[in-house]
Each structure stands twice: as structure tokens, then as C-alpha cells.
Design an enzyme around this catalytic site. Structure first.
Site, PDB file in Angstrom:
ATOM      1  N   CYS A 112     -25.579  -8.603 -31.696  1.00 55.98           N
ATOM      2  CA  CYS A 112     -25.559 -10.041 -31.959  1.00 55.98           C
ATOM      3  C   CYS A 112     -26.305 -10.816 -30.874  1.00 55.98           C
ATOM      4  O   CYS A 112     -27.046 -11.761 -31.174  1.00 55.98           O
ATOM      5  CB  CYS A 112     -24.119 -10.555 -32.025  1.00 55.98           C
ATOM      6  N   ASP A 113     -26.102 -10.438 -29.615  1.00 53.78           N
ATOM      7  CA  ASP A 113     -26.512 -11.285 -28.503  1.00 53.78           C
ATOM      8  C   ASP A 113     -27.517 -10.670 -27.540  1.00 53.78           C
ATOM      9  O   ASP A 113     -27.985 -11.348 -26.623  1.00 53.78           O
ATOM     10  CB  ASP A 113     -25.272 -11.704 -27.699  1.00 53.78           C
ATOM     11  N   CYS A 118     -20.736  -8.149 -28.431  1.00 55.37           N
ATOM     12  CA  CYS A 118     -21.587  -7.600 -29.492  1.00 55.37           C
ATOM     13  C   CYS A 118     -23.043  -7.588 -29.061  1.00 55.37           C
ATOM     14  O   CYS A 118     -23.706  -8.635 -29.040  1.00 55.37           O
ATOM     15  CB  CYS A 118     -21.430  -8.407 -30.782  1.00 55.37           C
TER      16      CYS A 118
END
Length: 323
Positions: free
Chosen positions: A150-151, A147
Site C-alpha cells: 500500500c505505502d 502494508c
């Protein structure tokens, strides 16, 4: 089975969507039962995909970030505080020909369901498709991710590789150029399957390079990703790519096989719900989170849809005289 043995709400799944639905259902005095999944399972483990995530920095309310498992522990404790009941078991069969609806755990061939409920909220989530390499489980969250939104922030000024050739892979790659010094897209063919508009955007982005006709055969690193091994499918040559981040973007698979023939699904397997609502088209059955969201797939949107499902279920129960 007498009516007093029929529960108001059974929630299948315990990720952000399921546990948010549990909080709202419990606060509405519906005494929900949450069937969390099995701890040993990769597809329906309690807590969902966040149990495999390290730092979560994009969930509101945690300015310093929070570990994925820690966040899910807080979700669970909040639901229990208001009276939600939890069981760590896997649903093996459902019968949505009611209401009331039947839910089996354990032996799917048992003549009677383990639980009956007027309303069922499905929040079984989805799982990222992986490469099937030995190091994936060990390095997930330690340089390996599924993701970018997300990261991506954690990979500032680093060389990152993205595996895939579809729209999702190019979206990830384009997003990651905001942080990375270079993004290399590794694709097993010599042409992308992504839409033309996404290809045009990726080809026009100077921060993206393409490694054609290559597959990842190994992920390097013990405690932290240090590189990947690739194999050229045309020349047969093996080589190493020095990257400190690897994003696998070869697709997602919703955990919805259990509902085949029971609930309507899209061609990609995600559950079909009414626009702007969680209703599935089967009376008394609602769906939320990544089991029905094939667009956003974020913890915060999953939680929001869990809220929607609980409110939809509560209103349905009230309108039908149950609960």
C-alpha cells in the site's frame, strides 16, 4: 416475529467488502441493512482499516490517489444512493441456527435478536497487530505503516525498518527494497521463524540488513516519523535507529471472535469459505473481505469479494424463495 419483519440481507461490517456487498445487494432490491460498527472501536469501526490510512494510490479509478476516509465516504454514499440502510452500532451476538438468522446489537443477553435476516454477509475485517507503543496511533500513515504494497512507493530512497521475523515481514522487506535505499529488519531473536525459502531470498538481497535480538521500544516524531528506539535483549543496550519509515509486520488478527462456535474458522482465525465462493457452509451465511482473506488483504480484493458475497446471497435467496 412475523415473516415481514425478517430482512432479506444483513451485512455485518462496513469496510470495502461490506459496502460493496451493500451496493450490489441494494441494486438487487434486497434492501440490505449494514451494521457498520462503533466509531469509538478500533476493531470494528465504520469504514474499516482504510479509515486509518492516508493516501491510497493503488485503488483503481483514482489516478491522483485518494485519502482512505474519503474513499470510504464515497463507498458509503454509493450504497445509500441505492437504498442501503446504515446503523452505526456494534454486533454483540449472532445466532446462525436459522435461517432466518438472528443478529443482536446492544445487550447480547436479550431474549430476542435485534434483527433477523434470511441472509447474513459477514465482512468484519481484520486488524494489524501492533507493538502497543504510544506513538503508533499518532504516526500511523505518517511514516508508520502496516502494508508495504500500500505505502512502499512513498518511501523511495529512504531508510526503512521492518519489524518482524515471519514470512510476512520478509515479504514486506523484499518488496520495500524496490524503493528504499536500505531496509533494516528488526527481530527480537537471533533466528527468523520464516520459511527457509523466504529466508534465503532475504539473506541474498543486498538491500536488506538484519538487526538481531532487538525490540522497538519507542517511535520518534511528532507529526512525522523520524526514528525508532531499540533495546538489545542480550546486551541490554538501548540505541536509536535513524529511519523515516517503519513497517510493522508481526501479523494480522481477523475480527471473527464473534462467530466462534457459529462458523468454521481456520487455525489462524480467518473464516473458512468454499473455494471460489463466499459461502461459509452455514446456509444463508456468507463471508467476504479480510475476515476470510488471509492472503491478499487489499482494499480492491476486499471489494471484489464483497461483490461475490452479494451475488451469492442474491442467488441463494432466489433459489430458496426468500427475498
Amino acid at each position: 416475529m412475523v415473516e415481514r419483519d425478517i430482512r432479506n440481507v444483513v451485512i455485518i461490517g462496513s469496510g470495502p467488502a461490506g459496502l460493496t456487498a451493500a451496493v450490489y445487494s441494494a441494486r438487487a432490491n434486497l434492501s440490505p441493512l449494514v451494521i457498520e460498527g462503533e466509531p469509538s472501536s478500533t476493531s470494528d469501526q465504520p469504514g474499516g482499516q482504510l479509515m486509518l490510512t492516508t493516501d491510497v494510490e493503488n485503488y483503481p479509478g483514482f489516478p491522483e490517489g485518494v485519502l482512505g476516509p474519503e474513499l470510504m465516504v464515497k463507498f458509503r454514499a454509493q450504497a445509500q444512493r441505492f437504498g442501503a440502510e446504515m446503523i452505526a452500532e456494534r454486533v454483540t451476538r449472532v445466532d446462525f441456527s436459522g435461517p432466518p438468522h438472528g443478529v443482536w446489537v446492544g445487550d447480547p443477553n436479550a431474549s430476542e435478536p435485534t434483527h433477523r435476516a434470511w441472509a447474513v454477509i459477514v465482512s468484519t475485517g481484520a486488524q494489524s497487530l501492533m507493538l502497543g507503543l504510544e506513538a503508533e496511533e499518532r504516526l500511523l500513515g505518517h511514516g508508520l505503516s502496516t502494508c508495504a504494497t500500500c505505502d512502499g512507493f512513498f518511501f523511495r530512497d529512504q531508510h526503512i525498518a521492518v519489524v518482524g521475523g515471519g514470512d510476512s515481514a520478509l515479504e514486506e522487506a523484499i518488496f520495500l527494497t524496490r524503493f528504499a535505499s536500505k531496509v533494516t529488519v528488526i527481530h527480537r531473536r537471533d533466528a527468523l521463524r520464516a520459511s527457509k525459502i523466504m529466508q534465503d531470498r532475504a539473506f541474498a538481497n543486498d538491500g536488506i540488513e538484519f538487526l538481531w535480538n532487538n525490540v522497538v521500544t519507542g517511535i520518534l516524531g511528532e507529526d512525522k516519523l523520524t526514528g525508532v528506539e531499540v533495546h538489545n535483549t542480550v546486551s541490554g543496550e538501548n540505541s536509536k535507529l535513524d529511519v523515516t519509515g517503519l513497517f510493522i509486520a508481526i501479523g494480522h488478527r481477523p475480527n471473527t471472535d464473534l462467530f466462534e462456535g457459529q462458523l468454521q474458522r481456520k487455525e489462524n482465525g480467518y473464516l473458512l469459505t468454499e473455494p471460489g465462493a463466499s459461502r461459509t457452509g452455514v446456509e444463508g451465511v456468507f463471508a467476504c473481505g479480510d475476515a476470510q482473506d488471509d492472503v491478499y488483504r487489499q482494499a480492491v480484493t476486499a471489494a471484489g469479494s464483497g461483490c461475490m458475497a452479494a451475488i451469492d446471497a442474491e442467488r441463494w435467496l432466489e433459489s430458496t424463495g426468500h427475498g
